[in-house]
Scaffold this active site. Structure first.
Site, PDB file in Angstrom:
ATOM      1  N   LYS A   1      20.135  39.267 -20.269  1.00  0.00           N
ATOM      2  CA  LYS A   1      20.847  38.420 -19.452  1.00  0.00           C
ATOM      3  C   LYS A   1      19.870  37.148 -19.380  1.00  0.00           C
ATOM      4  O   LYS A   1      20.384  36.154 -18.784  1.00  0.00           O
ATOM      5  CB  LYS A   1      21.751  38.533 -18.580  1.00  0.00           C
TER       6      LYS A   1
ATOM      7  N   ASP B   1      19.412  48.373 -11.621  1.00  0.00           N
ATOM      8  CA  ASP B   1      19.203  47.980 -12.965  1.00  0.00           C
ATOM      9  C   ASP B   1      17.949  47.307 -13.242  1.00  0.00           C
ATOM     10  O   ASP B   1      17.965  46.159 -13.577  1.00  0.00           O
ATOM     11  CB  ASP B   1      20.379  47.196 -13.222  1.00  0.00           C
TER      12      ASP B   1
ATOM     13  N   ASN C   1      22.325  44.029  -1.921  1.00  0.00           N
ATOM     14  CA  ASN C   1      22.976  43.566  -3.385  1.00  0.00           C
ATOM     15  C   ASN C   1      23.838  44.823  -3.835  1.00  0.00           C
ATOM     16  O   ASN C   1      23.499  45.805  -4.191  1.00  0.00           O
ATOM     17  CB  ASN C   1      21.980  43.500  -4.452  1.00  0.00           C
ATOM     18  N   GLU C   2      25.055  44.301  -4.144  1.00  0.00           N
ATOM     19  CA  GLU C   2      26.182  45.145  -4.764  1.00  0.00           C
ATOM     20  C   GLU C   2      26.249  46.539  -4.078  1.00  0.00           C
ATOM     21  O   GLU C   2      25.907  47.641  -4.976  1.00  0.00           O
ATOM     22  CB  GLU C   2      26.042  45.303  -6.234  1.00  0.00           C
TER      23      GLU C   2
ATOM     24  N   GLU D   1      25.538  35.915  -9.166  1.00  0.00           N
ATOM     25  CA  GLU D   1      25.359  36.288 -10.388  1.00  0.00           C
ATOM     26  C   GLU D   1      26.199  36.384 -11.340  1.00  0.00           C
ATOM     27  O   GLU D   1      27.347  36.299 -10.987  1.00  0.00           O
ATOM     28  CB  GLU D   1      25.049  37.978 -10.287  1.00  0.00           C
TER      29      GLU D   1
ATOM     30  N   TYR E   1      31.129  39.334 -13.668  1.00  0.00           N
ATOM     31  CA  TYR E   1      30.818  39.668 -15.067  1.00  0.00           C
ATOM     32  C   TYR E   1      32.051  39.449 -16.025  1.00  0.00           C
ATOM     33  O   TYR E   1      32.169  40.235 -17.115  1.00  0.00           O
ATOM     34  CB  TYR E   1      30.083  40.634 -15.395  1.00  0.00           C
TER      35      TYR E   1
ATOM     36  N   TRP F   1      22.646  35.055 -13.639  1.00  0.00           N
ATOM     37  CA  TRP F   1      21.757  35.909 -14.050  1.00  0.00           C
ATOM     38  C   TRP F   1      21.622  36.061 -15.366  1.00  0.00           C
ATOM     39  O   TRP F   1      22.540  36.344 -16.298  1.00  0.00           O
ATOM     40  CB  TRP F   1      22.527  37.250 -13.696  1.00  0.00           C
TER      41      TRP F   1
ATOM     42  N   TYR G   1      31.145  42.488 -19.163  1.00  0.00           N
ATOM     43  CA  TYR G   1      31.713  43.893 -18.535  1.00  0.00           C
ATOM     44  C   TYR G   1      33.109  44.087 -18.782  1.00  0.00           C
ATOM     45  O   TYR G   1      33.732  44.983 -19.076  1.00  0.00           O
ATOM     46  CB  TYR G   1      31.058  44.399 -17.320  1.00  0.00           C
TER      47      TYR G   1
ATOM     48  N   ASN H   1      29.070  38.420  -7.178  1.00  0.00           N
ATOM     49  CA  ASN H   1      28.404  38.679  -8.463  1.00  0.00           C
ATOM     50  C   ASN H   1      29.774  38.973  -9.734  1.00  0.00           C
ATOM     51  O   ASN H   1      30.413  39.748  -9.180  1.00  0.00           O
ATOM     52  CB  ASN H   1      27.292  39.841  -8.752  1.00  0.00           C
TER      53      ASN H   1
END
Ligand code: BDP
Length: 579
Positions: free
Chosen positions: A557, A165, A404-405, A493, A457, A538, A461, A455
């Site tokens: 963000k 992203d 990361n992720e 995040e 959200y 984040w 999301y 992380n």
């Protein structure tokens, strides 16, 4: 790997500035001998991304060429001459005077070649650098992944088709240097520090190349201390330890640096090379599921960031670095993660000076599993090797992040990260290792790491607009994660998109109020959990992404706008972190 420095034995010439530039969409340059230059090129500013500097190159990611004439002083004849690029995204090949000198894969780490035989002294030389930023499933980070290899919904596919992203800027993003060292030279210095009561212990390892030097002189000091020590080489390596009886330890509150000067001595005892390193004495460890800096518990407050700015793209900007540190201090942050790739050496030096704790991440973002695992694993290992070689002496760096992720849905992910974890620990047993997860409980590789980075959200999301529900889910998940792994957790995040200037009362998605409220709720949950060792919002600032329907021109963000103006959330964080 030592950063080029000027002193009585070494000289540095910066080659950054305007280069001639040409796209090579049909990849014919090498065949047509563009190594020697080509007609009808235009000027590009370096360091900088080509996608920002012209109107017709915004989405261009294929091969490009950068050309420049330069001089090598005649006075360098008795020296070794080196060519170095701080970073070029993604694949670079270099020629000098039409002769190939080397290549490098990976967009965020420095590479250098010894070019003494390839240059002409006291005359004009010609540099060509081919930089190719094609997205491919074979590359890390990956893009253009075929549907069958990594299924995603049509809505998730962006243009350009990245598997991460942020915008896949291409170019020579960090400084280009020509430098010289003596023939007999200090190749590398590595230090690790420890603490015993008031004492600071500095272990060092010096490697040299060429010549017959048998000894080095080490001088360590600050305004109160001066230590001098002679050390002997065994083969090409000299190891030893310095002890400061009443040491000042490095920390965010007092980022005290000592200067360590290493002098290489000729067999006759005369100095023939020198290198100066800034050293911070500090320890970092995990004890009883907490994080300790210099034996004291520490809580990380800060951000995930990006190297991103209008017009320069991912190019190095020193004023931007200064500004970001001043904003991070203003807001009360003490740390950040180099999401999702190693940041510039200039940024890392400033972290030592300004007292920031850094989670240093390799560009392993958007990793998927299946075809090509072996190549991706070996690339990640290479990145870790190069990153640790570059950043091992920074007191600011407390943790390596190995990914990361990752899309760890396949069983082989666990073994992939077991290997990366072990590889990292072997390269640097003195620091912690983390993996930044989105799978949480299902991320089996979390069993290996020292600190869990998660992380989340909720409220964005998932459960958009429902902050109480979000808090509840976050709280439940954190407890479950801790119960399962019994390790310290950093929320690496969390955040919400806010378009600066959009307000809503009651708060709703994309308003500054909603972003601020979400951050506040998350911080309250985190504060209530003793095993939580930090919160990284984040993101620090809005940043450019590929075009996709769920991004409103930028990823919004940021608690600062892309041009670094505070949103409501920035003022709120300042209250939470400072007051
Ligand atoms: C996380 C990624 C980060 C994204 C962020 C987001 O680690 O790169 O920018 O989400 O969606 O999944 O804003």
């Amino acid at each position: 790997m030592l950063y080029p420095k000027m002193n009585g034995f070494r000289e540095v010439i910066g080659l950054s500035g305007f280069f001639d530039f040409k796209l090579d969409p049909d990849n014919v340059g090498e065949e047509e001998n563009w190594q020697k230059g080509v007609e009808s090129s235009r000027s590009i500013g370096i360091p900088g991304s080509w996608n920002e500097q012209f109107i017709d190159t915004r989405d261009y990611l294929g091969p490009t060429w950068h050309f420049k004439k330069f001089y090598v002083p005649s006075s360098w004849k008795e020296k070794l001459v080196w060519f170095r690029i701080g970073a070029a995204n993604y694949y670079a090949k270099v020629w000098i005077n039409g002769k190939f000198i080397g290549e490098h894969e990976g967009g965020y780490l420095p590479f250098q070649f010894e070019v003494t035989d390839k240059v002409t002294f006291g005359k004009e030389n010609f540099l060509s650098v081919k930089v190719d930023n094609q997205l491919s499933p074979e590359r890390v980070p990956p893009g253009n992944i075929p549907e069958e290899e990594h299924p995603r919904s049509v809505r998730q596919r962006s243009y350009p088709d990245v598997n991460f992203d942020f915008f896949p800027y291409g170019g020579i993003h960090r400084p280009v240097y020509l430098f010289c060292t003596p023939l007999d030279y200090i190749e590398d210095i590595a230090v690790t520090t420890s603490i015993e009561g008031k004492k600071g212990l500095i272990k060092y390892r010096i490697t040299k190349k060429g010549g017959e030097a048998k000894e080095a002189f080490i001088h360590l000091g600050d305004e109160n201390t001066r230590l001098d020590q002679k050390t002997e080489f065994r083969g090409n390596m000299a190891e030893g330890q310095l002890t400061i009886d009443e040491a000042t330890f490095w920390s965010p509150d007092n980022p005290h640096l000592y200067e360590m000067v290493v002098e290489l001595l000729s067999p006759e005892g005369a100095p023939n090379d020198e290198y100066t390193l800034s050293i911070g004495i500090r320890t970092i460890e995990v004890k009883n599921d907490r994080l300790y800096l210099n034996g004291e518990p520490i809580f990380l407050k800060g951000f995930g960031k990006h190297e991103d700015f209008p017009i320069i793209g991912k190019g190095l900007s020193l004023p931007l670095i200064a500004k970001d540190y001043s904003l991070m201090k203003w807001i009360g942050a003490n740390s950040f993660r180099t999401s999702h790739y190693p940041y510039s050496e200039e940024m890392m030096n400033m972290a030592d000076k300004e007292g920031f704790l850094v989670i240093d991440e390799i560009p392993a973002v958007g990793l998927f599993f299946g075809k090509g695992n072996k190549r991706r694993l070996s690339l990640c290992k290479q990145y870790l090797r190069e990153l640790i070689a570059r950043d091992k002496n920074h007191p600011s760096v407390i943790m390596w992040s190995i990914a990361n992720e990752p899309h760890s849905t396949k069983p082989e992910a666990k073994e992939f990260f077991r290997q990366l974890y072990q590889h990292t620990k072997k390269l640097d047993p003195s620091r912690l290792v983390t993996l930044v997860s989105m799978f949480g409980l299902k991320e089996e590789a979390l069993a290996y790491v020292d600190v869990i980075c998660l992380n989340r959200y909720y409220g964005w999301y998932t459960d958009p607009g429902q902050l109480d529900r979000a808090s509840h889910k976050l709280s439940r998940e954190l407890d479950a994660l801790y119960q399962t792994y019994k390790k310290p957790i950093l929320l690496s995040e969390f955040g919400a998109g806010a378009i600066a200037g959009v307000h809503a009362h009651p708060a709703e998605l994309f308003s500054e109020e909603y972003q601020a409220e979400l951050i506040q709720k998350y911080c309250e949950v985190i504060e209530s959990k003793p095993y939580m060792v930090g919160e990284h919002v984040w993101c620090f600032a809005d940043f450019k992404t590929a075009q996709v329907a769920y991004r409103v021109a930028l990823n919004r963000k940021g608690v600062f706008t892309r041009t670094r103006q505070p949103k409501l959330a920035a003022h709120l964080l300042r209250k939470i972190w400072i007051e």
